[in-house]
Write an enzyme that holds these catalytic residues in place. Structure first.
Site, PDB file in Angstrom:
ATOM      1  N   ASP A   1       0.859  -1.172   0.000  1.00 55.52           N
ATOM      2  CA  ASP A   1       0.000   0.000   0.000  1.00 55.52           C
ATOM      3  C   ASP A   1       0.907   1.237   0.000  1.00 55.52           C
ATOM      4  OD1 ASP A   1      -2.357   1.679   0.560  1.00 55.52           O
ATOM      5  OD2 ASP A   1      -1.470   1.844   2.557  1.00 55.52           O
TER       6      ASP A   1
ATOM      7  N   ASP B   1      -0.167   5.138   0.850  1.00 57.47           N
ATOM      8  CA  ASP B   1      -0.396   6.144   1.889  1.00 57.47           C
ATOM      9  C   ASP B   1      -0.500   5.498   3.261  1.00 57.47           C
ATOM     10  OD1 ASP B   1      -0.691   8.505   0.106  1.00 57.47           O
ATOM     11  OD2 ASP B   1      -2.365   7.335  -0.667  1.00 57.47           O
TER      12      ASP B   1
ATOM     13  N   GLY C   1      -5.255   2.325  -3.878  1.00 57.81           N
ATOM     14  CA  GLY C   1      -6.492   2.875  -4.424  1.00 57.81           C
ATOM     15  C   GLY C   1      -6.236   3.995  -5.399  1.00 57.81           C
TER      16      GLY C   1
ATOM     17  N   LYS D   1      -8.371  -4.717  -3.731  1.00 59.51           N
ATOM     18  CA  LYS D   1      -6.933  -4.912  -3.943  1.00 59.51           C
ATOM     19  C   LYS D   1      -6.573  -6.385  -4.109  1.00 59.51           C
ATOM     20  CE  LYS D   1      -5.315  -0.748  -1.545  1.00 59.51           C
ATOM     21  NZ  LYS D   1      -4.390  -0.220  -0.525  1.00 59.51           N
TER      22      LYS D   1
ATOM     23  N   ASP E   1      -2.056  -0.594   5.907  1.00 53.60           N
ATOM     24  CA  ASP E   1      -2.450   0.056   7.161  1.00 53.60           C
ATOM     25  C   ASP E   1      -3.936   0.336   7.275  1.00 53.60           C
ATOM     26  OD1 ASP E   1      -2.234   2.202   5.150  1.00 53.60           O
ATOM     27  OD2 ASP E   1      -2.567   3.541   6.859  1.00 53.60           O
TER      28      ASP E   1
ATOM     29  N   ASN F   1      -9.116  -0.718   3.431  1.00 52.39           N
ATOM     30  CA  ASN F   1      -9.178  -1.201   2.056  1.00 52.39           C
ATOM     31  C   ASN F   1      -8.009  -2.132   1.719  1.00 52.39           C
ATOM     32  OD1 ASN F   1      -7.201   0.826   1.933  1.00 52.39           O
ATOM     33  ND2 ASN F   1      -7.837   1.511  -0.099  1.00 52.39           N
TER      34      ASN F   1
END
Length: 262
Positions: free
Chosen positions: A8, A10, A42, A185, A208, A211
């Protein structure tokens, strides 16, 4: 043994413009050990190109799984029907909503005056989109994800236009992601693993947020950042330190110590 590591962005790889040097070193170590690297986010392929190139990452699962790219080129994608995108644009025009559309190579915004988009860019960062006017709607490329800047009570004006249920992720009271039905994802990551001839238990995922949940439940090694949400930590195989405390590097050292990376 881990053959692919998916990250991921962010809250995992970076916090706005803050990208730890220890993270860069950890990714270099993984590459040296023959581990393929992928971004799993995302955000759009277009937005992540500078970061992907800076970190030497070839693969990107973007738009919450709807697009898989290699060095910026589409490998497989699941775009929205063009008629649905046009319906959203027409509704947004009537309702006065801001609508952000993610293509593989560019982002599009339907309005010049976009205070909520500007607020979101201030909070989490966005690259500058191209403003698209009604005369350009039919010339848009494939769209893989949309963000509608509206309240929850207003989102049905968009979801009701689709013949199938959409995957939605509301990340602000005034902003919601829209993705094609069944997308998350994990779907995109599974497509990438199949493309590379790898099994899910040969993959590690770092994340984290909520999603990231499906992605964590797919892979053999689920690494959750110390700054991650409690729900995600509950499914982790390892909870590492927070991003700003060299969390990615700490996790890579742990995986190396346990023999998951050799």
């Amino acid at each position: 043994m881990i053959k692919l590591a998916a990250f991921d962005v962010d809250g995992t790889l970076r916090d706005r413009s803050f990208l730890p040097e220890s993270t860069k070193e950890a990714l270099r170590l993984l590459r040296e050990k023959g581990v393929a690297l992928a971004i799993c986010t995302g955000r759009s392929e277009y937005e992540l190109a500078p970061l992907r190139e800076e970190l030497g990452i070839d693969w990107a699962v973007t738009c919450n799984g709807a697009h898989v790219g290699y060095q910026g080129r589409t490998v497989v994608g699941n775009p929205f029907p063009a008629a649905l995108v046009r319906g959203w644009l027409e509704h947004a025009e009537r309702a006065g909503h801001e609508l952000l559309l993610y293509g593989a190579e560019k982002m599009f915004l339907n309005r010049h005056d976009a205070p909520r988009f500007l607020r979101a860019r201030e909070e989490i960062g966005f690259m500058e989109p191209a403003v698209v006017r009604p005369g350009d709607w039919d010339r848009l490329p494939h769209i893989y994800q949309a963000i509608v800047f509206c309240e929850e009570a207003e989102q049905a004006g968009y979801t009701s236009l689709s013949e199938e249920a959409l995957y939605t992720h509301r990340w602000r009271t005034w902003a919601v992601d829209l993705n094609p039905a069944g997308m998350n994802k994990a779907v995109g990551l599974r497509r990438l693993l199949e493309h590379l001839g790898l099994k899910p238990d040969e993959a590690a995922a770092f994340g984290d947020g909520l999603n990231d949940m499906e992605m964590m439940q797919l892979v053999g090694h689920a690494v959750v950042m110390g700054n991650g949400c409690d729900e995600l930590k509950a499914v982790a195989t390892f909870v590492t330190k927070p991003l700003r405390d060299d969390g990615v590097a700490h996790a890579v050292r742990h995986l190396e110590t346990t023999g998951a990376i050799r």
